[in-house]
Design a protein around this motif. Structure first.
Motif, short mmCIF file in Angstrom:
data_model
loop_
_atom_site.label_atom_id
_atom_site.label_comp_id
_atom_site.label_asym_id
_atom_site.label_seq_id
_atom_site.Cartn_x
_atom_site.Cartn_y
_atom_site.Cartn_z
N GLU A 141 0.87 -1.17 0.00
CA GLU A 141 0.00 0.00 0.00
C GLU A 141 0.91 1.23 0.00
OE1 GLU A 141 -3.91 -0.74 2.46
OE2 GLU A 141 -2.19 -1.61 3.51
N ILE A 142 0.80 2.03 -1.05
CA ILE A 142 1.68 3.18 -1.24
C ILE A 142 0.93 4.43 -0.79
CG2 ILE A 142 3.11 4.44 -2.88
CD1 ILE A 142 3.85 1.47 -2.69
N PHE A 143 1.42 5.09 0.23
CA PHE A 143 0.78 6.31 0.73
C PHE A 143 1.53 7.52 0.21
CE2 PHE A 143 -0.68 3.05 3.54
CZ PHE A 143 -1.97 3.43 3.89
N LEU A 144 0.77 8.46 -0.33
CA LEU A 144 1.42 9.63 -0.94
C LEU A 144 0.62 10.90 -0.68
CD1 LEU A 144 -0.44 10.19 -3.70
CD2 LEU A 144 0.86 8.25 -4.53
N GLU A 145 1.32 12.01 -0.81
CA GLU A 145 0.71 13.34 -0.69
C GLU A 145 0.31 13.77 -2.10
OE1 GLU A 145 -0.84 15.42 1.93
OE2 GLU A 145 1.05 14.79 2.82
N ASN A 146 -0.99 13.96 -2.29
CA ASN A 146 -1.52 14.37 -3.59
C ASN A 146 -1.60 15.90 -3.61
OD1 ASN A 146 -3.05 15.04 -5.83
ND2 ASN A 146 -4.61 13.46 -5.48
N LEU A 147 -0.74 16.51 -4.41
CA LEU A 147 -0.68 17.98 -4.51
C LEU A 147 -1.32 18.49 -5.80
CD1 LEU A 147 3.01 18.49 -3.31
CD2 LEU A 147 0.93 18.48 -1.93
N TYR A 148 -2.10 17.64 -6.46
CA TYR A 148 -2.69 18.04 -7.74
C TYR A 148 -3.58 19.27 -7.59
CZ TYR A 148 -4.73 17.47 -12.38
OH TYR A 148 -5.12 17.68 -13.68
N ALA A 149 -4.33 19.33 -6.49
CA ALA A 149 -5.18 20.49 -6.22
C ALA A 149 -4.51 21.38 -5.18
CB ALA A 149 -6.55 20.04 -5.72
N TYR B 153 3.79 12.72 -4.10
CA TYR B 153 5.02 12.46 -3.36
C TYR B 153 4.78 11.37 -2.30
CZ TYR B 153 7.15 16.53 -5.52
OH TYR B 153 7.68 17.42 -6.44
N VAL B 154 5.50 10.28 -2.42
CA VAL B 154 5.33 9.13 -1.52
C VAL B 154 5.95 9.43 -0.15
CG1 VAL B 154 5.87 6.69 -1.17
CG2 VAL B 154 5.37 7.54 -3.48
N PHE B 155 5.20 9.10 0.92
CA PHE B 155 5.76 9.30 2.26
C PHE B 155 5.75 8.05 3.13
CE2 PHE B 155 1.26 10.60 2.54
CZ PHE B 155 0.81 9.86 3.62
N ALA B 156 5.05 7.00 2.73
CA ALA B 156 5.03 5.77 3.53
C ALA B 156 4.58 4.60 2.67
CB ALA B 156 4.11 5.92 4.74
N VAL B 157 5.01 3.41 3.06
CA VAL B 157 4.57 2.18 2.40
C VAL B 157 4.26 1.15 3.48
CG1 VAL B 157 5.16 0.30 0.82
CG2 VAL B 157 6.00 2.63 0.36
N ARG B 158 3.10 0.54 3.36
CA ARG B 158 2.72 -0.52 4.30
C ARG B 158 2.58 -1.84 3.56
NH1 ARG B 158 -2.44 1.03 7.40
NH2 ARG B 158 -3.45 0.51 5.41
N GLU B 159 3.07 -2.89 4.19
CA GLU B 159 2.90 -4.23 3.64
C GLU B 159 2.32 -5.11 4.73
OE1 GLU B 159 5.34 -7.41 0.86
OE2 GLU B 159 6.48 -6.16 2.26
N GLN B 160 1.05 -5.41 4.59
CA GLN B 160 0.29 -6.16 5.60
C GLN B 160 0.35 -5.44 6.94
OE1 GLN B 160 1.93 -10.15 5.21
NE2 GLN B 160 0.73 -10.54 3.37
N ASP B 161 0.96 -6.03 7.96
CA ASP B 161 0.97 -5.43 9.30
C ASP B 161 2.22 -4.61 9.58
OD1 ASP B 161 -1.48 -6.47 9.97
OD2 ASP B 161 -0.65 -8.28 10.88
#
Length: 237
Positions: free
Chosen positions: A88-96, A110-118
């Motif tokens: 799961e790729i967590f990112l900051e969406n600055l489009y707006a 801009y990606v700031f975190a990645v989660r894989e399961q737990d």
């Protein structure tokens, strides 16, 4: 709910930008003493989005988002969804544009975190997977070993947040240049999902949010430093 949303990041006790529903980690110093390496990154003023094999999600993970400012991101997701697996790729969406307009953006996401399961993956792994997806990571400000002096540590954070950050921010309400929105500090190593509150901390400036309930009706696309480049959506090429 198709996946678990990003955890609530606790504020440092000396963060002035807290609201009534924010949480504060008053015991943050004890937590920092258990962390071998801390990385400080710039907190960007956008929307928290998540890419997973199930879709593109906004802050709530009850259902995939369909907002107009995620249209380009959803097109990107179509190209990479089969490569994500359990990530799961967590990112900051600055489009707006929100409360800050950035004058020197290279990209909208801009990606700031990645989660894989737990497990929340290490900062090195975050940067690795961001690069694999041809996405930038949020700007890294500094990396340090376990801080030893609380007063010096807090002073350093306060010095950092007086700067403009990486992308020349402008306050949308005043039109004047401003400081960065804040700073996020995290354990550079990976950690279990249940330990999130003890491994991620933030400082946010006071009175930062300038948008209101009408924001979604009048939103504007953020300009990029190099329009027409590789990452620009099709309507602007």
């Amino acid at each position: 709910m198709q996946s678990e949303k990003y955890g609530r990041t606790y504020h440092y006790p000396f963060s002035p930008g807290t609201t009534s529903d924010d949480r504060i980690n008053y015991d943050y110093w004890s937590d920092l003493q258990q962390i071998k390496t801390v990385v400080h990154t710039e907190k960007l003023d956008g929307e928290n989005n998540c890419l997973s094999k199930r879709g593109v999600f906004a802050r709530s993970h009850a259902a995939p988002t369909t907002s107009p400012w995620t249209a380009t991101l959803r097109e990107f997701w179509q190209r990479v969804k089969n490569d994500l697996g359990g990530l799961e790729i967590f990112l900051e969406n600055l489009y707006a544009v929100h409360s800050i307009r950035y004058q020197q953006l290279d990209h909208h996401f801009y990606v700031f975190a990645v989660r894989e399961q737990d497990r929340w993956l290490s900062w090195e792994e975050v940067q690795f997977y961001a690069a694999m997806l041809d996405l930038p990571a949020v700007p890294q400000i500094e990396m340090e070993h376990t801080p030893g002096d609380r007063k010096l540590f807090e002073q350093k954070i306060m010095n950092i947040v007086t700067t403009a950050g990486a992308f020349e921010p402008v306050d949308t309400a005043t039109g004047k240049r401003c400081t960065l929105e804040g700073i996020v500090s995290r354990n550079a190593a990976g950690f279990h999902r249940d330990e999130f509150a003890h491994n991620v901390f933030k400082w946010v400036r006071k009175g930062h949010v300038k948008t209101n309930e009408h924001w979604t009706r009048n939103w504007k696309r953020a300009g990029l430093k190099h329009e027409g480049g590789h990452y620009v959506d099709v309507n602007y090429q």
